[in-house]
Enzyme design. Structure first.
Site, PDB file in Angstrom:
ATOM      1  N   GLY A 115       0.815  -1.161   0.038  1.00 16.79           N
ATOM      2  CA  GLY A 115      -0.091   0.250   0.170  1.00 16.79           C
ATOM      3  C   GLY A 115       0.887   1.196  -0.005  1.00 16.79           C
ATOM      4  O   GLY A 115       0.556   2.296  -0.678  1.00 16.79           O
ATOM      5  N   ASP A 138      -6.132   3.061   9.753  1.00 13.72           N
ATOM      6  CA  ASP A 138      -7.404   2.564   9.942  1.00 13.72           C
ATOM      7  C   ASP A 138      -7.552   2.326  11.404  1.00 13.72           C
ATOM      8  O   ASP A 138      -7.870   3.215  12.255  1.00 13.72           O
ATOM      9  CB  ASP A 138      -7.619   1.464   9.071  1.00 13.72           C
ATOM     10  CG  ASP A 138      -9.125   0.865   8.981  1.00 13.72           C
ATOM     11  OD1 ASP A 138     -10.013   1.837   9.527  1.00 13.72           O
ATOM     12  OD2 ASP A 138      -9.587  -0.178   8.467  1.00 13.72           O
ATOM     13  N   PHE A 155     -14.564   2.896   2.971  1.00 19.27           N
ATOM     14  CA  PHE A 155     -13.594   2.168   2.295  1.00 19.27           C
ATOM     15  C   PHE A 155     -13.144   2.903   1.122  1.00 19.27           C
ATOM     16  O   PHE A 155     -14.114   3.212   0.398  1.00 19.27           O
ATOM     17  CB  PHE A 155     -14.103   0.689   2.055  1.00 19.27           C
ATOM     18  CG  PHE A 155     -12.938  -0.107   1.434  1.00 19.27           C
ATOM     19  CD1 PHE A 155     -12.089  -0.820   2.397  1.00 19.27           C
ATOM     20  CD2 PHE A 155     -12.745  -0.473   0.030  1.00 19.27           C
ATOM     21  CE1 PHE A 155     -10.961  -1.556   1.922  1.00 19.27           C
ATOM     22  CE2 PHE A 155     -12.044  -1.344  -0.244  1.00 19.27           C
ATOM     23  CZ  PHE A 155     -11.019  -1.727   0.524  1.00 19.27           C
ATOM     24  N   VAL A 156     -11.957   3.058   0.678  1.00 19.82           N
ATOM     25  CA  VAL A 156     -11.330   3.855  -0.201  1.00 19.82           C
ATOM     26  C   VAL A 156     -10.424   2.876  -1.017  1.00 19.82           C
ATOM     27  O   VAL A 156      -9.740   2.082  -0.519  1.00 19.82           O
ATOM     28  CB  VAL A 156     -10.951   5.139   0.070  1.00 19.82           C
ATOM     29  CG1 VAL A 156     -11.971   6.273   0.796  1.00 19.82           C
ATOM     30  CG2 VAL A 156      -9.723   4.988   1.097  1.00 19.82           C
TER      31      VAL A 156
HETATM   32  P1  IMP Z   1      -5.109  -0.870  10.368  1.00 23.14           P
HETATM   33  O1  IMP Z   1      -4.169  -2.038  10.835  1.00 23.14           O
HETATM   34  O2  IMP Z   1      -6.628  -1.411  10.658  1.00 23.14           O
HETATM   35  O3  IMP Z   1      -4.844   0.420  10.582  1.00 23.14           O
HETATM   36  O4  IMP Z   1      -5.229  -1.287   8.620  1.00 23.14           O
HETATM   37  C1  IMP Z   1      -4.257  -0.602   7.977  1.00 23.14           C
HETATM   38  C2  IMP Z   1      -4.241  -1.469   6.535  1.00 23.14           C
HETATM   39  O5  IMP Z   1      -5.551  -1.897   6.112  1.00 23.14           O
HETATM   40  C3  IMP Z   1      -3.588  -0.527   5.758  1.00 23.14           C
HETATM   41  O6  IMP Z   1      -2.187  -0.503   5.408  1.00 23.14           O
HETATM   42  C4  IMP Z   1      -4.361  -0.970   4.270  1.00 23.14           C
HETATM   43  O7  IMP Z   1      -3.793  -1.850   3.611  1.00 23.14           O
HETATM   44  C5  IMP Z   1      -5.638  -1.600   4.593  1.00 23.14           C
HETATM   45  N1  IMP Z   1      -6.821  -0.611   4.811  1.00 23.14           N
HETATM   46  C6  IMP Z   1      -7.468   0.216   5.578  1.00 23.14           C
HETATM   47  N2  IMP Z   1      -8.415   0.898   5.350  1.00 23.14           N
HETATM   48  C7  IMP Z   1      -8.506   0.686   4.102  1.00 23.14           C
HETATM   49  C8  IMP Z   1      -9.377   1.222   2.978  1.00 23.14           C
HETATM   50  O8  IMP Z   1     -10.331   2.036   3.167  1.00 23.14           O
HETATM   51  N3  IMP Z   1      -9.001   0.869   1.548  1.00 23.14           N
HETATM   52  C9  IMP Z   1      -8.185  -0.059   1.511  1.00 23.14           C
HETATM   53  N4  IMP Z   1      -7.317  -0.699   2.325  1.00 23.14           N
HETATM   54  C10 IMP Z   1      -7.503  -0.241   3.520  1.00 23.14           C
HETATM   55 MG    MG Z   2      -1.886  -1.969   3.207  1.00 22.35          MG
END
Ligand code: IMP
Ligand code: MG
Length: 182
Positions: free
Chosen positions: A43, A102, A152-153
């Site tokens: 990402g 996120d 979600f984006v």
């Molecule tokens: P976290 O550990 O929940 O903060 O998730 C982070 C990872 O989830 C990011 O590096 C993204 O790969 C994925 N992610 C979180 N939100 C989105 C979204 O809206 N679209 C696509 N990938 C997301």
């Molecule tokens: Mg990611």
């Protein structure tokens, strides 16, 4: 690909001018240092390429591969490291780059390992996007491009089922595209 987008949240030109400002902040904050930028794959790759070329400092680049999503549109909460060895970060000032904050679990898990296992001198977090929401963990990113709502984006590095990372903007998928690829 573009046909699957319901609407654009952040246009390419908006992202580019924000990166100019973020790079200026990083250049100012790390004067006299040589930070190590660690990009979270996949990402963070688009952000890495565009942001790093704007930073006016000597710097080192590393990458790390983790998975926390495993396909859907909701975070699984489990962070799995795809390699055992961490980059050599002993005594280094690290800027950890990711596409989005996120739940914060991914960045928190990596930061902990960088400090406790790899012996980094400091770790700051840099993300293009931060979702406005209550987080299960207290993770604050020092450098944030944009705050967005809790939706979600895709695009600019962010995927759905592995696709859409190469869109030059951040957009929201049409419900039928989400269903088609689910
Ligand atoms: P976290 O550990 O929940 O903060 O998730 C982070 C990872 O989830 C990011 O590096 C993204 O790969 C994925 N992610 C979180 N939100 C989105 C979204 O809206 N679209 C696509 N990938 C997301
Ligand atoms: Mg990611």
């Amino acid at each position: 690909m573009h046909n699957d987008i319901d609407h654009v949240l952040l246009h390419e030109s908006t992202i580019m001018s924000r990166l100019d400002a973020m790079a200026r902040d990083i250049t100012r904050d790390y004067q006299g240092e040589m930070p190590t930028i660690v990009c979270i794959l996949q990402g963070g790759i688009i952000l890495m390429a565009d942001l790093l070329r704007r930073i006016q400092l000597p710097l080192l680049i590393e990458t790390i591969s983790v998975a926390s999503y495993h396909g859907g549109t909701l975070s699984s909460g489990v962070v799995s490291f795809k390699q055992n060895a961490l980059p050599d970060l002993k005594g280094k000032h690290v800027i950890l780059l990711d596409d989005i904050l996120d739940t914060g679990r991914t960045l928190e898990a990596i930061r902990d390992r960088f400090v406790n296992e790899a012996g980094a001198a400091s770790v700051k977090l840099c993300v293009l996007l931060s979702k406005k929401k209550d987080r299960p963990c207290e993770v604050v990113a020092e450098y944030v491009g944009f705050e967005i709502g809790d939706e979600f984006v895709v695009g600019y590095g962010l995927d759905y089922q592995g696709q859409y990372r190469n869109l030059p903007y951040i957009g929201v998928l049409k419900p039928e595209a989400i269903q088609r690829l689910a």
